[in-house]
Write an enzyme that holds these catalytic residues in place. Structure first.
Site, PDB file in Angstrom:
ATOM      1  N   SER A 156      -3.314   2.006   6.063  1.00 53.65           N
ATOM      2  CA  SER A 156      -4.565   1.611   5.396  1.00 53.65           C
ATOM      3  C   SER A 156      -5.551   1.130   6.448  1.00 53.65           C
ATOM      4  O   SER A 156      -5.147   0.594   7.487  1.00 53.65           O
ATOM      5  CB  SER A 156      -4.299   0.482   4.395  1.00 53.65           C
ATOM      6  OG  SER A 156      -5.522  -0.052   3.905  1.00 53.65           O
ATOM      7  N   TYR A 170      -0.253  -7.485   2.324  1.00 52.87           N
ATOM      8  CA  TYR A 170      -0.562  -6.055   2.416  1.00 52.87           C
ATOM      9  C   TYR A 170      -1.165  -5.705   3.770  1.00 52.87           C
ATOM     10  O   TYR A 170      -0.738  -4.750   4.434  1.00 52.87           O
ATOM     11  CB  TYR A 170      -1.533  -5.683   1.290  1.00 52.87           C
ATOM     12  CG  TYR A 170      -1.900  -4.213   1.242  1.00 52.87           C
ATOM     13  CD1 TYR A 170      -1.048  -3.287   0.651  1.00 52.87           C
ATOM     14  CD2 TYR A 170      -3.109  -3.756   1.770  1.00 52.87           C
ATOM     15  CE1 TYR A 170      -1.389  -1.941   0.591  1.00 52.87           C
ATOM     16  CE2 TYR A 170      -3.452  -2.417   1.727  1.00 52.87           C
ATOM     17  CZ  TYR A 170      -2.591  -1.514   1.133  1.00 52.87           C
ATOM     18  OH  TYR A 170      -2.920  -0.183   1.085  1.00 52.87           O
TER      19      TYR A 170
END
Length: 266
Positions: A156, A170
Protein backbone atom coordinates in the site's frame (compact mmCIF):
# COMPACT_ATOMS: atom_id res chain seq x y z
CA UNK A 1 12.26 -9.79 -29.54
CA UNK A 2 9.00 -11.77 -29.37
CA UNK A 3 6.57 -8.93 -28.64
CA UNK A 4 3.57 -11.24 -29.04
CA UNK A 5 4.58 -13.33 -26.04
CA UNK A 6 6.15 -10.61 -23.91
CA UNK A 7 3.07 -10.34 -21.66
CA UNK A 8 1.77 -13.87 -22.21
CA UNK A 9 0.48 -15.69 -19.11
CA UNK A 10 -1.51 -18.38 -20.90
CA UNK A 11 -1.53 -21.71 -19.01
CA UNK A 12 0.28 -20.26 -16.01
CA UNK A 13 -0.92 -21.52 -12.61
CA UNK A 14 -1.72 -18.61 -10.29
CA UNK A 15 -2.80 -18.33 -6.65
CA UNK A 16 -4.48 -15.10 -5.52
CA UNK A 17 -5.29 -14.77 -1.82
CA UNK A 18 -8.14 -12.48 -0.86
CA UNK A 19 -9.33 -13.12 -4.41
CA UNK A 20 -13.07 -12.94 -3.84
CA UNK A 21 -13.29 -9.18 -3.26
CA UNK A 22 -11.55 -5.84 -3.62
CA UNK A 23 -8.07 -5.73 -5.13
CA UNK A 24 -7.93 -9.53 -5.27
CA UNK A 25 -11.06 -9.77 -7.36
CA UNK A 26 -9.74 -6.98 -9.58
CA UNK A 27 -6.62 -9.07 -10.17
CA UNK A 28 -8.47 -12.30 -10.94
CA UNK A 29 -11.52 -10.83 -12.64
CA UNK A 30 -12.27 -11.12 -16.32
CA UNK A 31 -11.30 -7.98 -18.19
CA UNK A 32 -9.30 -7.63 -21.38
CA UNK A 33 -5.74 -8.97 -20.99
CA UNK A 34 -6.16 -10.06 -17.37
CA UNK A 35 -5.39 -13.49 -15.89
CA UNK A 36 -8.48 -15.58 -16.57
CA UNK A 37 -9.26 -13.93 -19.88
CA UNK A 38 -5.59 -14.40 -20.81
CA UNK A 39 -5.91 -18.17 -20.37
CA UNK A 40 -4.36 -18.67 -16.95
CA UNK A 41 -5.50 -21.17 -14.34
CA UNK A 42 -6.26 -19.11 -11.25
CA UNK A 43 -6.89 -20.37 -7.73
CA UNK A 44 -8.58 -17.80 -5.50
CA UNK A 45 -8.78 -18.03 -1.75
CA UNK A 46 -10.58 -16.11 0.99
CA UNK A 47 -12.36 -16.91 4.25
CA UNK A 48 -15.79 -17.04 2.63
CA UNK A 49 -16.42 -20.24 0.67
CA UNK A 50 -19.63 -18.74 -0.73
CA UNK A 51 -17.87 -15.61 -2.01
CA UNK A 52 -15.06 -17.69 -3.54
CA UNK A 53 -17.53 -19.98 -5.31
CA UNK A 54 -19.53 -17.05 -6.67
CA UNK A 55 -16.52 -15.26 -8.13
CA UNK A 56 -14.91 -18.44 -9.48
CA UNK A 57 -18.11 -19.57 -11.21
CA UNK A 58 -18.55 -16.20 -12.90
CA UNK A 59 -14.95 -16.02 -14.07
CA UNK A 60 -14.73 -19.60 -15.32
CA UNK A 61 -17.97 -19.19 -17.26
CA UNK A 62 -16.40 -16.43 -19.33
CA UNK A 63 -12.98 -18.10 -19.74
CA UNK A 64 -10.93 -19.01 -21.63
CA UNK A 65 -8.90 -19.59 -18.48
CA UNK A 66 -10.17 -21.29 -15.35
CA UNK A 67 -10.85 -20.02 -11.82
CA UNK A 68 -10.93 -22.45 -8.90
CA UNK A 69 -12.05 -21.51 -5.36
CA UNK A 70 -10.30 -22.78 -2.23
CA UNK A 71 -11.64 -21.16 0.94
CA UNK A 72 -9.15 -20.71 3.78
CA UNK A 73 -8.80 -18.51 6.85
CA UNK A 74 -5.21 -17.38 6.47
CA UNK A 75 -5.10 -15.93 9.98
CA UNK A 76 -4.48 -19.55 11.03
CA UNK A 77 -1.19 -21.27 10.18
CA UNK A 78 -2.89 -24.66 9.81
CA UNK A 79 -5.18 -23.14 7.18
CA UNK A 80 -2.15 -21.87 5.26
CA UNK A 81 -0.80 -25.41 5.06
CA UNK A 82 -4.22 -26.84 4.20
CA UNK A 83 -4.56 -24.39 1.31
CA UNK A 84 -1.18 -25.37 -0.11
CA UNK A 85 -1.93 -29.07 0.37
CA UNK A 86 -5.23 -28.67 -1.49
CA UNK A 87 -3.54 -26.99 -4.45
CA UNK A 88 -0.78 -29.62 -4.41
CA UNK A 89 -3.41 -32.32 -4.97
CA UNK A 90 -4.09 -30.84 -8.40
CA UNK A 91 -0.89 -29.02 -9.38
CA UNK A 92 2.77 -30.00 -9.61
CA UNK A 93 3.93 -26.40 -9.69
CA UNK A 94 2.87 -22.78 -9.17
CA UNK A 95 3.94 -19.99 -11.51
CA UNK A 96 2.59 -16.98 -9.65
CA UNK A 97 1.66 -16.31 -6.02
CA UNK A 98 -0.17 -13.07 -5.29
CA UNK A 99 -0.34 -12.32 -1.57
CA UNK A 100 -3.30 -9.99 -1.35
CA UNK A 101 -5.31 -11.12 1.71
CA UNK A 102 -5.33 -8.40 4.31
CA UNK A 103 -7.14 -6.66 7.14
CA UNK A 104 -7.33 -3.11 8.46
CA UNK A 105 -8.36 -1.45 11.70
CA UNK A 106 -8.74 2.24 12.46
CA UNK A 107 -9.00 3.52 16.00
CA UNK A 108 -7.65 6.30 18.16
CA UNK A 109 -4.18 5.73 19.56
CA UNK A 110 -5.31 5.69 23.20
CA UNK A 111 -7.91 2.98 22.64
CA UNK A 112 -6.29 0.95 19.85
CA UNK A 113 -6.71 -2.67 21.07
CA UNK A 114 -3.84 -5.11 21.24
CA UNK A 115 -5.84 -7.90 19.60
CA UNK A 116 -6.56 -5.67 16.60
CA UNK A 117 -2.90 -4.75 16.16
CA UNK A 118 -1.96 -8.42 16.33
CA UNK A 119 -4.68 -9.43 13.83
CA UNK A 120 -3.59 -6.85 11.24
CA UNK A 121 0.14 -7.59 11.57
CA UNK A 122 -0.51 -11.34 11.47
CA UNK A 123 -2.54 -11.40 8.25
CA UNK A 124 -0.87 -8.56 6.37
CA UNK A 125 2.73 -9.48 7.15
CA UNK A 126 3.38 -12.69 9.05
CA UNK A 127 1.07 -14.88 6.98
CA UNK A 128 2.55 -13.54 3.75
CA UNK A 129 5.83 -15.03 4.93
CA UNK A 130 4.11 -18.24 6.08
CA UNK A 131 2.26 -18.80 2.79
CA UNK A 132 5.26 -17.93 0.62
CA UNK A 133 7.38 -20.32 2.66
CA UNK A 134 4.79 -23.09 2.29
CA UNK A 135 4.47 -22.46 -1.46
CA UNK A 136 8.20 -22.51 -2.22
CA UNK A 137 8.30 -26.20 -3.27
CA UNK A 138 5.56 -25.47 -5.82
CA UNK A 139 7.13 -22.18 -6.91
CA UNK A 140 10.53 -23.80 -7.52
CA UNK A 141 9.29 -27.10 -8.98
CA UNK A 142 9.44 -25.85 -12.57
CA UNK A 143 11.16 -22.47 -12.40
CA UNK A 144 14.65 -21.65 -13.64
CA UNK A 145 16.83 -18.55 -13.50
CA UNK A 146 15.87 -17.88 -17.12
CA UNK A 147 12.18 -18.52 -16.49
CA UNK A 148 11.46 -17.67 -12.86
CA UNK A 149 8.19 -17.96 -11.01
CA UNK A 150 6.85 -14.79 -9.43
CA UNK A 151 5.69 -13.72 -5.97
CA UNK A 152 3.72 -10.46 -5.92
CA UNK A 153 2.89 -8.93 -2.56
CA UNK A 154 0.11 -6.35 -2.42
CA UNK A 155 1.32 -3.55 -0.18
CA UNK A 156 0.00 0.00 0.00
CA UNK A 157 1.13 3.58 -0.45
CA UNK A 158 0.41 3.77 3.28
CA UNK A 159 3.55 1.67 3.66
CA UNK A 160 5.49 4.74 2.45
CA UNK A 161 3.71 7.44 4.43
CA UNK A 162 1.95 8.19 7.69
CA UNK A 163 -1.66 7.67 6.62
CA UNK A 164 -4.26 10.32 7.42
CA UNK A 165 -6.39 7.69 9.18
CA UNK A 166 -5.45 6.17 12.55
CA UNK A 167 -4.49 2.84 11.00
CA UNK A 168 -1.32 2.31 13.00
CA UNK A 169 -1.08 -1.45 12.55
CA UNK A 170 -1.92 -1.37 8.84
CA UNK A 171 0.73 1.17 7.88
CA UNK A 172 3.31 -0.69 9.96
CA UNK A 173 2.39 -4.00 8.34
CA UNK A 174 2.55 -2.63 4.81
CA UNK A 175 5.89 -0.93 5.39
CA UNK A 176 7.15 -4.22 6.78
CA UNK A 177 5.74 -6.08 3.78
CA UNK A 178 7.59 -3.85 1.33
CA UNK A 179 10.85 -4.55 3.15
CA UNK A 180 10.11 -8.28 3.54
CA UNK A 181 9.67 -8.37 -0.24
CA UNK A 182 13.08 -6.81 -0.77
CA UNK A 183 14.69 -9.16 1.73
CA UNK A 184 13.21 -12.27 0.08
CA UNK A 185 14.18 -10.95 -3.35
CA UNK A 186 17.79 -10.62 -2.26
CA UNK A 187 18.02 -13.96 -0.53
CA UNK A 188 15.80 -16.21 -2.66
CA UNK A 189 16.13 -14.96 -6.24
CA UNK A 190 18.81 -17.59 -6.84
CA UNK A 191 16.12 -20.26 -6.47
CA UNK A 192 14.41 -19.08 -9.64
CA UNK A 193 11.75 -16.92 -7.98
CA UNK A 194 11.40 -13.14 -8.28
CA UNK A 195 9.74 -11.11 -5.53
CA UNK A 196 8.07 -7.74 -5.98
CA UNK A 197 5.39 -5.68 -4.28
CA UNK A 198 2.69 -3.38 -5.58
CA UNK A 199 1.64 -0.43 -3.45
CA UNK A 200 -1.87 0.62 -4.55
CA UNK A 201 -3.25 4.03 -3.80
CA UNK A 202 -6.97 4.78 -4.06
CA UNK A 203 -8.96 1.96 -5.67
CA UNK A 204 -12.69 1.27 -5.56
CA UNK A 205 -12.35 -1.66 -3.16
CA UNK A 206 -14.50 -2.71 -0.21
CA UNK A 207 -11.84 -1.42 2.17
CA UNK A 208 -11.87 2.01 0.47
CA UNK A 209 -15.59 2.31 -0.30
CA UNK A 210 -16.64 4.33 2.73
CA UNK A 211 -13.60 6.63 2.48
CA UNK A 212 -14.26 7.30 -1.21
CA UNK A 213 -17.94 8.00 -0.55
CA UNK A 214 -17.04 10.64 2.04
CA UNK A 215 -13.84 12.10 0.60
CA UNK A 216 -13.73 10.96 -3.04
CA UNK A 217 -13.57 14.44 -4.56
CA UNK A 218 -10.79 15.50 -2.20
CA UNK A 219 -8.81 12.32 -2.89
CA UNK A 220 -9.12 12.72 -6.67
CA UNK A 221 -7.97 16.33 -6.40
CA UNK A 222 -4.67 15.11 -4.94
CA UNK A 223 -4.02 12.51 -7.64
CA UNK A 224 -2.12 14.12 -10.52
CA UNK A 225 -3.96 12.09 -13.19
CA UNK A 226 -7.30 12.91 -11.53
CA UNK A 227 -8.94 9.50 -11.14
CA UNK A 228 -9.29 6.45 -8.90
CA UNK A 229 -7.52 3.19 -9.82
CA UNK A 230 -9.32 0.56 -11.90
CA UNK A 231 -9.12 -3.26 -12.12
CA UNK A 232 -7.09 -2.94 -15.32
CA UNK A 233 -4.46 -0.85 -13.50
CA UNK A 234 -3.67 -3.37 -10.79
CA UNK A 235 -4.19 -6.52 -12.84
CA UNK A 236 -2.13 -5.11 -15.71
CA UNK A 237 0.77 -4.48 -13.34
CA UNK A 238 0.46 -8.04 -12.05
CA UNK A 239 0.45 -9.37 -15.62
CA UNK A 240 3.69 -7.49 -16.29
CA UNK A 241 5.33 -8.92 -13.17
CA UNK A 242 4.10 -12.44 -14.01
CA UNK A 243 5.24 -12.51 -17.63
CA UNK A 244 8.50 -12.44 -19.59
CA UNK A 245 8.31 -8.65 -19.47
CA UNK A 246 8.94 -8.63 -15.72
CA UNK A 247 11.46 -11.42 -15.29
CA UNK A 248 14.35 -9.05 -14.53
CA UNK A 249 12.34 -7.01 -12.03
CA UNK A 250 13.20 -8.31 -8.56
CA UNK A 251 12.88 -6.53 -5.22
CA UNK A 252 10.85 -3.59 -6.56
CA UNK A 253 7.94 -1.87 -4.88
CA UNK A 254 5.76 -0.26 -7.53
CA UNK A 255 3.62 2.66 -6.36
CA UNK A 256 0.33 2.23 -8.24
CA UNK A 257 -1.29 5.46 -7.20
CA UNK A 258 -1.61 7.81 -10.18
CA UNK A 259 1.17 9.92 -8.69
CA UNK A 260 -0.46 10.72 -5.35
CA UNK A 261 2.80 10.08 -3.46
CA UNK A 262 4.56 12.73 -5.54
CA UNK A 263 1.65 15.18 -5.53
CA UNK A 264 2.85 18.69 -4.77
CA UNK A 265 0.72 21.80 -4.90
CA UNK A 266 1.62 25.06 -3.18
Amino acid sequence: MDIKNLFNVKDKVVLVTGGSRGIGEMIATVRDDLYVSAGAKVYISSRSAEACEKVATALSAKGPGQCIPVAADLQKLEEVHRLVAEISKHETHLDVLINNAGANWAEKFDTFPDHAFEKVINLNLKRVFSLTQACMPLLTAKSTLDNPSSVINIGSIDGFRAAPQMTFAYTSAKAGLHHLTRHMAGKLGERGVVFNSIAPGAFQSKMMRETLEKFGDSIRAKIPIGRIGTPEDVAGTCIYLSSRAGQYTNGATIALDGGSLVYSKL
